[in-house]
Design a protein around this motif. Sequence first.
Motif, PDB file in Angstrom:
ATOM      1  N   GLY A  42      49.841  38.755  34.270  1.00 43.30           N
ATOM      2  CA  GLY A  42      48.652  39.003  33.455  1.00 43.30           C
ATOM      3  C   GLY A  42      48.773  40.218  32.555  1.00 43.30           C
ATOM      4  N   GLY A  43      49.875  40.943  32.666  1.00 43.37           N
ATOM      5  CA  GLY A  43      50.053  42.164  31.885  1.00 43.37           C
ATOM      6  C   GLY A  43      49.374  43.347  32.548  1.00 43.37           C
ATOM      7  N   GLY A  44      49.852  44.538  32.273  1.00 40.91           N
ATOM      8  CA  GLY A  44      49.265  45.740  32.838  1.00 40.91           C
ATOM      9  C   GLY A  44      49.673  45.946  34.281  1.00 40.91           C
ATOM     10  N   GLU A  45      48.850  46.736  35.000  1.00 40.33           N
ATOM     11  CA  GLU A  45      49.136  47.058  36.390  1.00 40.33           C
ATOM     12  C   GLU A  45      48.795  45.879  37.314  1.00 40.33           C
ATOM     13  OE1 GLU A  45      50.549  49.829  37.746  1.00 40.33           O
ATOM     14  OE2 GLU A  45      50.958  50.364  35.656  1.00 40.33           O
ATOM     15  N   LEU A  46      49.561  45.758  38.360  1.00 42.48           N
ATOM     16  CA  LEU A  46      49.291  44.732  39.356  1.00 42.48           C
ATOM     17  C   LEU A  46      47.970  45.053  40.055  1.00 42.48           C
ATOM     18  CD1 LEU A  46      50.747  42.260  40.886  1.00 42.48           C
ATOM     19  CD2 LEU A  46      51.165  43.959  42.674  1.00 42.48           C
ATOM     20  N   PRO A  47      47.014  44.110  40.068  1.00 41.18           N
ATOM     21  CA  PRO A  47      45.747  44.372  40.751  1.00 41.18           C
ATOM     22  C   PRO A  47      45.949  44.663  42.233  1.00 41.18           C
ATOM     23  CG  PRO A  47      45.537  42.484  39.290  1.00 41.18           C
ATOM     24  CD  PRO A  47      46.995  42.830  39.345  1.00 41.18           C
ATOM     25  N   GLU A  48      45.095  45.528  42.776  1.00 39.00           N
ATOM     26  CA  GLU A  48      45.207  45.990  44.156  1.00 39.00           C
ATOM     27  C   GLU A  48      45.212  44.846  45.161  1.00 39.00           C
ATOM     28  OE1 GLU A  48      45.201  48.704  47.466  1.00 39.00           O
ATOM     29  OE2 GLU A  48      45.760  48.921  45.354  1.00 39.00           O
TER      30      GLU A  48
ATOM     31  N   THR B  31      46.505  40.832  50.523  1.00 42.71           N
ATOM     32  CA  THR B  31      46.048  39.487  50.873  1.00 42.71           C
ATOM     33  C   THR B  31      46.198  39.200  52.361  1.00 42.71           C
ATOM     34  OG1 THR B  31      48.241  38.658  50.256  1.00 42.71           O
ATOM     35  CG2 THR B  31      46.507  38.459  48.619  1.00 42.71           C
ATOM     36  N   LEU B  32      45.172  38.553  52.913  1.00 44.05           N
ATOM     37  CA  LEU B  32      45.260  38.055  54.275  1.00 44.05           C
ATOM     38  C   LEU B  32      46.172  36.833  54.312  1.00 44.05           C
ATOM     39  CD1 LEU B  32      41.493  38.107  55.377  1.00 44.05           C
ATOM     40  CD2 LEU B  32      43.164  39.975  55.442  1.00 44.05           C
TER      41      LEU B  32
ATOM     42  N   SER C  11      37.623  39.812  43.940  1.00 48.14           N
ATOM     43  CA  SER C  11      37.947  40.244  45.295  1.00 48.14           C
ATOM     44  C   SER C  11      37.202  41.543  45.546  1.00 48.14           C
ATOM     45  CB  SER C  11      39.454  40.437  45.450  1.00 48.14           C
ATOM     46  OG  SER C  11      39.775  40.794  46.773  1.00 48.14           O
ATOM     47  N   GLY C  12      35.976  41.400  46.055  1.00 45.47           N
ATOM     48  CA  GLY C  12      35.142  42.572  46.222  1.00 45.47           C
ATOM     49  C   GLY C  12      34.162  42.392  47.356  1.00 45.47           C
ATOM     50  N   PRO C  13      33.280  43.366  47.563  1.00 46.29           N
ATOM     51  CA  PRO C  13      32.282  43.277  48.626  1.00 46.29           C
ATOM     52  C   PRO C  13      31.188  42.275  48.286  1.00 46.29           C
ATOM     53  CG  PRO C  13      31.952  45.264  47.330  1.00 46.29           C
ATOM     54  CD  PRO C  13      33.220  44.650  46.839  1.00 46.29           C
TER      55      PRO C  13
ATOM     56  N   ASP D 239      41.593  42.745  53.158  1.00 51.01           N
ATOM     57  CA  ASP D 239      40.932  43.585  54.157  1.00 51.01           C
ATOM     58  C   ASP D 239      39.786  44.390  53.566  1.00 51.01           C
ATOM     59  OD1 ASP D 239      42.922  44.965  52.676  1.00 51.01           O
ATOM     60  OD2 ASP D 239      43.051  46.538  54.194  1.00 51.01           O
ATOM     61  N   LEU D 240      39.648  44.407  52.245  1.00 47.14           N
ATOM     62  CA  LEU D 240      38.584  45.159  51.596  1.00 47.14           C
ATOM     63  C   LEU D 240      37.500  44.262  50.988  1.00 47.14           C
ATOM     64  CD1 LEU D 240      40.680  47.882  49.696  1.00 47.14           C
ATOM     65  CD2 LEU D 240      39.608  48.044  51.951  1.00 47.14           C
ATOM     66  N   ALA D 241      37.791  42.978  50.852  1.00 48.55           N
ATOM     67  CA  ALA D 241      36.861  42.055  50.199  1.00 48.55           C
ATOM     68  C   ALA D 241      35.793  41.578  51.181  1.00 48.55           C
ATOM     69  CB  ALA D 241      37.624  40.863  49.636  1.00 48.55           C
ATOM     70  N   MET D 242      34.798  40.874  50.639  1.00 50.43           N
ATOM     71  CA  MET D 242      33.791  40.224  51.470  1.00 50.43           C
ATOM     72  C   MET D 242      34.493  39.382  52.528  1.00 50.43           C
ATOM     73  SD  MET D 242      30.855  37.549  50.183  1.00 50.43           S
ATOM     74  CE  MET D 242      29.623  36.922  51.347  1.00 50.43           C
ATOM     75  N   PRO D 243      34.130  39.509  53.801  1.00 48.49           N
ATOM     76  CA  PRO D 243      34.807  38.716  54.842  1.00 48.49           C
ATOM     77  C   PRO D 243      34.789  37.234  54.514  1.00 48.49           C
ATOM     78  CG  PRO D 243      33.441  40.400  55.854  1.00 48.49           C
ATOM     79  CD  PRO D 243      33.133  40.428  54.386  1.00 48.49           C
ATOM     80  N   VAL D 244      35.932  36.596  54.704  1.00 53.00           N
ATOM     81  CA  VAL D 244      36.085  35.223  54.235  1.00 53.00           C
ATOM     82  C   VAL D 244      35.140  34.274  54.953  1.00 53.00           C
ATOM     83  CG1 VAL D 244      37.978  34.631  55.805  1.00 53.00           C
ATOM     84  CG2 VAL D 244      37.812  33.501  53.588  1.00 53.00           C
TER      85      VAL D 244
END
Length: 269
Positions: free
Chosen positions: A49-55, A60-61, A252-254, A11-16
């Motif tokens: 992948g280690g570390g924090e789970l990416p946002e 996900t749609l 996953s971005g604008p 819902d935050l990424a460039m519209p599919v």
Amino acid sequence: MRLGVTMFATDLAMPVHELARAAEERGFDSLYVPEHTHIPVSRRTPYPGGGELPEEYRRTLDPLVALSYAAAVTGNLRVGTGILLAAQRDPIVTAKALASLDHLSGGRLVVGVGFGWNVEEIENHGVPYGRRREVARRNVLAMQALWRDEVAVVEGVEPSWSWPKPHRMPPVYLGGAPGPKLFAQVAEYADGWMPIGGHGIKAALPALREACEKAGRPQACEVIPFGTRPTRDKLDYYASLGITQVVATLPSGPADVVLPLLDEYAALL
């Protein structure tokens, strides 16, 4: 060499649908989106992948809804799941949705299937983590019967009609780490292997080919390196292995983040 792209559609990424149009305009072969039905907040399963789970994993749609938008605004771009968590889905409902998407898109659907890594996500669907490969196999075989047969005979279901049929049998590719279990399943019911990244493909190819030939399905040993960061040297290397298509990763971005990288990849076409 055919080059596709994949992005976490959120819902935050460039519209599919905008990404799909941009990819087709630049000559890309395909667009893939992943699936996570939900992410339990307990986070008992570490992020691979280690570390924090990416946002984006939280946001996900639904992949089939997203891909319907992508297919509707393009004419040639293939649309694919990368990947569909088959063990977490009702196979009858999913077969209908995938067949409808392939039918409406004129045969442009590709079904990448995975087994999942998040224990609590899988188990929330009533599937024991240790049985996820078995359940995914059963569900894919059921979907293929519903796509293929006028009267489909599916385990646990009465002989059934299911239309629309897909425009053609959608190819199925299995994701996962190389090994005898995965390659036996590829050889049995899939059309190829979709490894993340691409490391270790050369060493794994003989075992994949052996498994497919042993099963009498040598055509099933197609390999699609998935989610890689392509360079000219990397694409040339894949081509030397007989690989004909690669799927590149996008953030996953604008649009102002995604499009410059899409242009960079397009220069490799």
